[in-house]
Design a protein around this motif. Structure first.
Motif, PDB file in Angstrom:
ATOM      1  N   HIS A  50     -67.835-126.845 -44.809  1.00  0.00           N
ATOM      2  CA  HIS A  50     -68.357-125.538 -44.821  1.00  0.00           C
ATOM      3  C   HIS A  50     -67.693-123.860 -45.069  1.00  0.00           C
ATOM      4  CE1 HIS A  50     -71.360-126.480 -41.649  1.00  0.00           C
ATOM      5  NE2 HIS A  50     -70.419-127.321 -40.956  1.00  0.00           N
ATOM      6  N   PRO A  51     -68.257-123.411 -46.424  1.00  0.00           N
ATOM      7  CA  PRO A  51     -67.324-122.998 -46.734  1.00  0.00           C
ATOM      8  C   PRO A  51     -67.471-121.090 -45.800  1.00  0.00           C
ATOM      9  CG  PRO A  51     -69.448-122.896 -48.162  1.00  0.00           C
ATOM     10  CD  PRO A  51     -69.120-123.732 -46.773  1.00  0.00           C
ATOM     11  N   MET A  83     -61.062-128.978 -38.620  1.00  0.00           N
ATOM     12  CA  MET A  83     -59.792-129.224 -39.738  1.00  0.00           C
ATOM     13  C   MET A  83     -60.656-127.662 -40.626  1.00  0.00           C
ATOM     14  SD  MET A  83     -59.107-132.842 -40.772  1.00  0.00           S
ATOM     15  CE  MET A  83     -57.290-132.800 -40.313  1.00  0.00           C
ATOM     16  N   THR A  84     -59.028-127.081 -40.794  1.00  0.00           N
ATOM     17  CA  THR A  84     -58.604-125.452 -41.588  1.00  0.00           C
ATOM     18  C   THR A  84     -57.737-125.456 -42.188  1.00  0.00           C
ATOM     19  OG1 THR A  84     -59.939-123.887 -41.644  1.00  0.00           O
ATOM     20  CG2 THR A  84     -58.301-124.413 -40.054  1.00  0.00           C
ATOM     21  N   GLY A  85     -57.619-125.210 -43.420  1.00  0.00           N
ATOM     22  CA  GLY A  85     -56.247-124.718 -43.559  1.00  0.00           C
ATOM     23  C   GLY A  85     -57.059-124.699 -45.726  1.00  0.00           C
ATOM     24  N   GLY A  86     -56.118-123.632 -46.236  1.00  0.00           N
ATOM     25  CA  GLY A  86     -56.381-123.804 -47.735  1.00  0.00           C
ATOM     26  C   GLY A  86     -55.146-122.564 -48.220  1.00  0.00           C
ATOM     27  N   GLY A  87     -55.748-122.531 -49.749  1.00  0.00           N
ATOM     28  CA  GLY A  87     -55.488-121.482 -51.013  1.00  0.00           C
ATOM     29  C   GLY A  87     -54.171-122.037 -51.678  1.00  0.00           C
ATOM     30  N   THR A  88     -53.796-122.902 -51.237  1.00  0.00           N
ATOM     31  CA  THR A  88     -52.565-123.571 -52.210  1.00  0.00           C
ATOM     32  C   THR A  88     -52.603-124.942 -51.664  1.00  0.00           C
ATOM     33  OG1 THR A  88     -50.689-124.104 -50.496  1.00  0.00           O
ATOM     34  CG2 THR A  88     -51.127-121.715 -52.064  1.00  0.00           C
ATOM     35  N   ILE A 127     -63.392-126.190 -42.276  1.00  0.00           N
ATOM     36  CA  ILE A 127     -63.737-124.593 -43.054  1.00  0.00           C
ATOM     37  C   ILE A 127     -62.388-124.956 -43.680  1.00  0.00           C
ATOM     38  CG2 ILE A 127     -64.446-122.624 -41.805  1.00  0.00           C
ATOM     39  CD1 ILE A 127     -65.285-123.629 -39.873  1.00  0.00           C
ATOM     40  N   GLY A 128     -63.502-123.769 -44.796  1.00  0.00           N
ATOM     41  CA  GLY A 128     -62.376-123.768 -45.695  1.00  0.00           C
ATOM     42  C   GLY A 128     -63.002-122.588 -46.642  1.00  0.00           C
ATOM     43  N   SER A 129     -61.810-121.908 -47.795  1.00  0.00           N
ATOM     44  CA  SER A 129     -62.776-120.950 -48.458  1.00  0.00           C
ATOM     45  C   SER A 129     -63.612-121.219 -49.322  1.00  0.00           C
ATOM     46  CB  SER A 129     -61.379-120.067 -49.315  1.00  0.00           C
ATOM     47  OG  SER A 129     -60.853-121.445 -49.906  1.00  0.00           O
ATOM     48  N   GLU A 135     -58.908-126.018 -52.116  1.00  0.00           N
ATOM     49  CA  GLU A 135     -59.260-126.963 -50.426  1.00  0.00           C
ATOM     50  C   GLU A 135     -60.636-127.939 -50.787  1.00  0.00           C
ATOM     51  OE1 GLU A 135     -59.716-123.242 -49.057  1.00  0.00           O
ATOM     52  OE2 GLU A 135     -58.366-124.323 -49.940  1.00  0.00           O
ATOM     53  N   ARG A 136     -61.486-126.868 -51.123  1.00  0.00           N
ATOM     54  CA  ARG A 136     -62.857-127.355 -51.610  1.00  0.00           C
ATOM     55  C   ARG A 136     -63.201-128.430 -52.627  1.00  0.00           C
ATOM     56  NH1 ARG A 136     -67.842-123.475 -52.002  1.00  0.00           N
ATOM     57  NH2 ARG A 136     -70.310-125.107 -51.626  1.00  0.00           N
ATOM     58  N   LYS A 137     -62.488-128.684 -53.295  1.00  0.00           N
ATOM     59  CA  LYS A 137     -62.391-129.861 -54.793  1.00  0.00           C
ATOM     60  C   LYS A 137     -61.796-130.954 -53.943  1.00  0.00           C
ATOM     61  CE  LYS A 137     -62.200-131.120 -58.782  1.00  0.00           C
ATOM     62  NZ  LYS A 137     -61.083-132.138 -58.572  1.00  0.00           N
TER      63      LYS A 137
END
Length: 359
Positions: free
Chosen positions: A56-57, A8-13, A37-39, A44-46
């Motif tokens: 995985h950042p 799964m991926t996606g992030g920023g907001t 996988i994120g930034s 999204e990491r937290k």
């Protein structure tokens, strides 16, 4: 050993990760082994690490439609992120990738395509964001939230699913909210949600009419970070918060009416709960106009009353609240008949079909 493995991926907001959080419990029930996988520093990491899912950042550059000096350096971050994503995917060997968009998702989607891994993506707004526009050639299916979105998706890849809603949202307890808010329960409750940053124009409209509003309703006002008005602390029938997380499901269960911005995640949560609502979308001056389109779709479907931000004033606000009160049964019935629900089942089925097609 799990039946399937999904990246799964996606992030920023929050809008690019919350639908993923809604999908995760169902995917786990369906025997998916999940990694993300994120930034490196994104929201999204937290949120993902709190679930215990392997994270995985990677390096990520922001995709901008406007001039910024970082536009000259961020392409190098994207290339680095593509390389990192490629080797992570090669090592983890997922059966499928699910992308919720955001700038971090683009190198992940491209790397997956290079490794012949099927990609299912999801778009929340009516018109695809820049990340999903760039990702479209590399995905096998693009799930969309609104029927109007299909015309923006090429090569017959679009599927209308709605947006995934967190199961916990349906477990709200109105009695717990009454106790938390210290309300009597004798008046109906209006919940105002102006977004995580708040809205000056919405905050002022509510506060300018507080005496009249609290004579008929109890008001819960989520006013955004740094927007509390200490002079209103202790006012009977009014509770203000910068932001609410854990108690939000209970407050939504208690609320008779919701006034909100036009972000699709919030709108579909309100639709799922069948709460009469007024949408005040972010203006074109402050956005790409996606909230205006989202609001127009809900208004056309008979789910919502819309007030454009530029038209908002005390008279219009009070008139629309009165109108919603009069016609709330009609709005609730329209929401009951909506076909834009059950997104989790639809998306999980599409993910599983993508794996079968690959095999």
């Amino acid at each position: 050993m799990s039946k399937y493995k999904i990246l799964m991926t996606g992030g920023g907001t929050g809008g690019h990760v919350i639908p993923n959080l809604a999908l995760i419990p169902r995917l786990q029930q369906e025997d998916f082994d999940i990694f993300y996988i994120g930034s490196i520093n994104g929201i999204e990491r937290k949120l993902i690490e709190e679930t215990g899912i392997k994270y995985h950042p990677i390096s990520s550059g922001k995709l901008r439609r406007y001039f910024d000096i970082k536009n000259f350096t961020d392409p190098f971050k994207v290339v680095k992120g593509l390389s990192q994503a490629f080797f992570i995917i090669k090592k983890e060997k997922p059966d499928v990738v699910f992308s919720k968009g955001g700038f971090v998702a683009v190198p992940v989607v491209i790397a997956a395509s290079m490794l012949k891994i099927p990609v299912v993506a999801h778009e929340s707004d009516i018109t695809p964001g820049l990340a999903n526009k760039l990702s479209q050639p590399y995905v096998s299916k693009l799930c969309v939230t609104f029927p109007e979105s299909i015309k923006y998706v090429k090569d017959n890849k679009g599927v209308v699913t709605g947006t995934p809603i967190r199961e916990e949202l349906f477990k709200g307890n109105a009695e717990k909210a009454l106790k938390f808010l210290n309300f009597t329960g004798k008046k109906p409750v209006i919940l105002i949600m102006g977004g995580s940053l708040g809205s000056k124009v919405i905050n002022e409209s509510i506060r300018n009419n507080l005496d009249l509003l609290t004579s008929r309703y109890d008001i819960v006002h989520l006013c955004g970070k740094g927007n509390l008005d200490d002079s209103l602390n202790g006012k009977q029938g009014y509770r203000q918060f910068e932001y609410i997380n854990e108690e939000l499901k209970d407050i939504m269960a208690l609320s008779s009416m919701i006034i909100t911005r036009g972000g699709s995640n919030s709108l579909f949560e309100i639709l799922a709960l069948k709460k009469p609502n007024i949408i005040i979308p972010l203006s074109r001056a402050a956005s790409r106009g996606d909230q205006i389109l989202n609001a127009a779709s809900f208004e056309k479907s008979g789910y919502s009353i819309v007030i454009q931000e530029e038209e908002l004033n005390s008279n219009i606000l009070l008139n629309k609240i009165n109108l919603l009160e009069e016609k709330k049964a009609t709005y609730i019935n329209n929401m009951r008949e909506s076909k834009l629900q059950g997104a989790i089942d639809k998306i999980v089925n599409i993910i599983k079909e993508s794996i079968k097609d690959k095999r």
